[in-house]
Design an enzyme around this catalytic site. Structure first.
Site, short mmCIF file in Angstrom:
data_model
loop_
_atom_site.label_atom_id
_atom_site.label_comp_id
_atom_site.label_asym_id
_atom_site.label_seq_id
_atom_site.Cartn_x
_atom_site.Cartn_y
_atom_site.Cartn_z
N SER A 1 0.84 -1.41 0.02
CA SER A 1 -0.06 -0.13 -0.07
C SER A 1 0.81 1.34 0.15
O SER A 1 2.13 1.31 0.69
CB SER A 1 -0.85 0.07 0.99
N TYR B 1 -3.57 -0.40 10.04
CA TYR B 1 -3.49 -0.94 8.84
C TYR B 1 -2.02 -0.46 8.11
O TYR B 1 -1.62 -1.31 7.61
CB TYR B 1 -4.68 0.05 7.94
#
Length: 257
Positions: A148, A161
């Site tokens: 990510s 996250y």
């Protein structure tokens, strides 16, 4: 010919978390490059619905072959053995399964932290290990982990996250360190902000939407199909000497302050 470097004809791929969003888009991209794809998710009905739109390249989910929980190591091992017995050797693995949970870090529940880590990080290890154990004796294989933008940059309310995706980046490098000598290439794709169900709360927030467009040199959200080129590259012979890398597909966000 150079164009043949990107040909995936006849290759079998497994894409985790592929009943919707980025995973489904990547599955479609691999199929368009010639691969056969096993979709994965926990809900057989959703997998069947996703498969219906992919044509002949998708391995039929009718027998539930791709329906397994990637956070359960025993279920993963059984599923990988079943897929290889019924469909052939997995030559491409895309570790895409992931979740997002948003709240301030001081209020973040312990069990939700564990849920994020199980789904975003543990699954990459479980599925990657099970597939690599079979790739290593064959001397070849492509593993693509979905990292990510948050593997490099943090934002408020998503610290777990961010931690999980930072760990995926380093696990990718660790996989390379252990498995490259066996003929495997292990790399990652780091998506920026894409218009997906996961990002719907952000997409529908006018303040965040305006901030994101202003922060991104490309001036817009990404479209999931724009991740397919990187996936096909990393799944193909074109990337045979690329290992342990993260390709950020983010519209330029990480390039500017």
């Amino acid at each position: 010919m150079t164009s043949n470097l990107f040909d995936l004809t006849g290759k079998l791929a497994l894409v985790t978390g592929s009943s919707q969003g980025i995973g489904l888009a990547l599955a479609r991209g691999l199929i368009e490059a010639g691969a056969r794809v096993v979709l994965n998710g926990r809900d057989p009905a959703r997998l069947a619905a996703a498969a219906a739109g992919l044509g002949d390249g998708v391995v039929s989910p009718a027998d539930g072959i791709g329906a397994f929980d990637v956070t359960d190591p025993d279920a993963v091992e059984a599923a990988i053995a079943r897929i290889e017995a019924k469909c052939g050797a997995i030559e491409i693995l895309v570790n895409n399964a992931g979740i997002q949970r948003r709240t301030t870090l001081e209020e973040f529940p312990v069990e939700t932290w564990r849920e994020v880590m199980r789904t975003n990080l543990d699954s990459v290890f479980f599925v990657g290990q099970a597939v690599a154990r079979r790739m290593i004796p064959r001397g070849r294989g492509k593993i693509i982990n979905i990292a990510s933008l948050q593997s490099e940059a943090a934002r408020p309310t998503i610290a777990p996250y961010t931690a999980s995706k930072g760990a995926v980046k380093m696990l990718t490098r660790g996989m390379c360190a252990d498995w490259a000598k066996h003929g495997l290439q292990i790399n990652a794709i780091g998506p920026g902000y894409f218009d997906t169900e996961l990002n719907r709360p952000l997409r529908e927030n006018p303040v965040f939407d305006a901030w994101l467009r202003g922060r991104t040199p490309a001036g817009r959200w990404g479209r999931v199909e724009e991740l397919c080129g990187a996936a096909v590259f990393l799944a193909s012979r074109a990337s045979d000497f690329v290992n342990g890398q993260v390709i950020y597909v983010d519209g330029g966000v990480l390039s500017v302050l």
